[in-house]
Design an enzyme around this catalytic site. Structure first.
Site, PDB file in Angstrom:
ATOM      1  N   GLU A  50       0.889  -1.401  -0.028  1.00 13.40           N
ATOM      2  CA  GLU A  50      -0.111  -0.028  -0.167  1.00 13.40           C
ATOM      3  C   GLU A  50       0.776   1.230  -0.066  1.00 13.40           C
ATOM      4  O   GLU A  50       1.764   1.224   0.884  1.00 13.40           O
ATOM      5  CB  GLU A  50      -0.961   0.163   1.294  1.00 13.40           C
ATOM      6  CG  GLU A  50      -1.898   1.439   1.149  1.00 13.40           C
ATOM      7  CD  GLU A  50      -2.628   1.475   2.397  1.00 13.40           C
ATOM      8  OE1 GLU A  50      -3.622   2.429   2.121  1.00 13.40           O
ATOM      9  OE2 GLU A  50      -2.598   0.698   3.425  1.00 13.40           O
ATOM     10  N   ASP A  75       4.973   4.925   3.707  1.00 10.34           N
ATOM     11  CA  ASP A  75       4.747   6.264   3.859  1.00 10.34           C
ATOM     12  C   ASP A  75       5.754   6.929   4.252  1.00 10.34           C
ATOM     13  O   ASP A  75       6.524   6.521   5.275  1.00 10.34           O
ATOM     14  CB  ASP A  75       3.463   6.501   4.774  1.00 10.34           C
ATOM     15  CG  ASP A  75       2.818   7.626   4.310  1.00 10.34           C
ATOM     16  OD1 ASP A  75       3.064   8.865   4.744  1.00 10.34           O
ATOM     17  OD2 ASP A  75       1.595   7.822   4.032  1.00 10.34           O
ATOM     18  N   ASP A 124      -3.325  12.117  -2.610  1.00 12.19           N
ATOM     19  CA  ASP A 124      -3.703  13.755  -2.950  1.00 12.19           C
ATOM     20  C   ASP A 124      -3.605  13.627  -4.350  1.00 12.19           C
ATOM     21  O   ASP A 124      -2.608  13.303  -5.432  1.00 12.19           O
ATOM     22  CB  ASP A 124      -2.405  14.483  -2.431  1.00 12.19           C
ATOM     23  CG  ASP A 124      -2.364  16.160  -2.481  1.00 12.19           C
ATOM     24  OD1 ASP A 124      -3.119  16.219  -3.687  1.00 12.19           O
ATOM     25  OD2 ASP A 124      -1.890  16.809  -1.783  1.00 12.19           O
ATOM     26  N   LYS A 128      -3.557  21.016  -9.516  1.00  7.25           N
ATOM     27  CA  LYS A 128      -2.735  21.849 -10.254  1.00  7.25           C
ATOM     28  C   LYS A 128      -1.880  21.232 -11.316  1.00  7.25           C
ATOM     29  O   LYS A 128      -1.064  20.047 -11.193  1.00  7.25           O
ATOM     30  CB  LYS A 128      -2.127  22.830  -9.495  1.00  7.25           C
ATOM     31  CG  LYS A 128      -2.959  23.655  -8.405  1.00  7.25           C
ATOM     32  CD  LYS A 128      -2.141  24.541  -7.770  1.00  7.25           C
ATOM     33  CE  LYS A 128      -3.197  25.427  -6.777  1.00  7.25           C
ATOM     34  NZ  LYS A 128      -2.119  26.375  -5.858  1.00  7.25           N
ATOM     35  N   ASP A 160     -11.637   9.585  -3.657  1.00  5.97           N
ATOM     36  CA  ASP A 160     -12.814  10.352  -3.578  1.00  5.97           C
ATOM     37  C   ASP A 160     -12.808  11.335  -4.387  1.00  5.97           C
ATOM     38  O   ASP A 160     -13.715  12.228  -4.633  1.00  5.97           O
ATOM     39  CB  ASP A 160     -13.053  10.932  -2.112  1.00  5.97           C
ATOM     40  CG  ASP A 160     -11.949  11.931  -1.895  1.00  5.97           C
ATOM     41  OD1 ASP A 160     -10.755  11.700  -1.916  1.00  5.97           O
ATOM     42  OD2 ASP A 160     -12.088  13.081  -1.417  1.00  5.97           O
TER      43      ASP A 160
END
Length: 223
Positions: A50, A75, A124, A128, A160
């Site tokens: 993950e 992470d 994220d 932009k 999402d």
């Protein structure tokens, strides 16, 4: 989260047997488990990764359901995945590990064809244009994933963000990759994989309570 709490979590991570925290230099030049992850777990079970695992909720949930697979959460924010690492130890989940490093170093952490499956959960979207290079499904990142995935390896994107969903779908279709499943409202689709609908993160629950749709794409890379 206060700085004292973060420091405490960083210190605890150093004592956890399921947490590995290489320096960037170590990750690039001499990461000890590259190509040897099965020795870390002590078995030859499939390795599932993950990327951007946050608190490790998805890693932990999948590991509970699939004891015959090994799960590794990656992470850079160790104070976040501390929760997942601690939970794994508390529950004696021997098929879980966490690595504190940058996601762009994934091809230094794993050897060629060492990974069976990749999960990207709520990244994220980097909307932009100038942030395109940071999108976790851009062409450069897909090349890195291809370098470590087995030939039939699968990638899952759950988000999402309609933007991220559409961007990724378009990129995959344009490059001729194999799309196994795609839906922009996965909880309103009876054919959705159970691992997608039965596992939810803390923030995902918040999104659902607000009425936001959750999108999902499962695909294979074809270079």
């Amino acid at each position: 989260m206060g700085s004292k709490n973060k420091l405490k979590r960083f210190q605890e991570n150093e004592t956890f047997k399921n947490v590995i925290q290489p320096t960037r230099e170590e990750a690039i030049n001499s990461f000890s488990y590259k190509g040897k992850w099965h020795s870390f777990f002590g078995n030859n079970n499939p390795i599932i990764v993950e990327l951007g695992c946050g608190k490790g909720e998805y890693t932990i949930a999948l590991a509970r359901k699939n004891p015959n697979k090994n799960y590794i959460g990656i992470d850079i924010k160790g104070a976040r995945f501390w929760r997942g690492a601690k939970t794994a130890l508390e529950e004696n989940l021997e098929n879980v590990a966490f690595v504190r490093t940058q996601i762009e170093l994934v091809d230094f952490i794993f050897a060629k064809q060492e990974v069976s499956e990749i999960w990207i959960t709520f990244p994220d979207p980097q909307i932009k244009y100038q942030r395109t290079k940071h999108r976790m499904t851009n062409a450069a990142f897909l090349k890195k994933y291809d370098a470590v995935l087995k030939e039939d390896g699968i990638i899952n994107l759950k988000t999402d963000s309609e933007f991220m969903h559409g961007y990724t779908l378009g990129l995959l279709q344009g490059a001729g990759h194999e799309i196994l499943y795609a839906n922009h409202n996965v909880y309103n689709n009876e054919g959705a994989p159970k691992e997608v609908t039965e596992t939810q993160t803390f923030y995902e629950n918040q999104y659902l309570e607000k009425g936001k749709w959750i999108t999902y794409i499962q695909f294979r890379l074809k270079y």
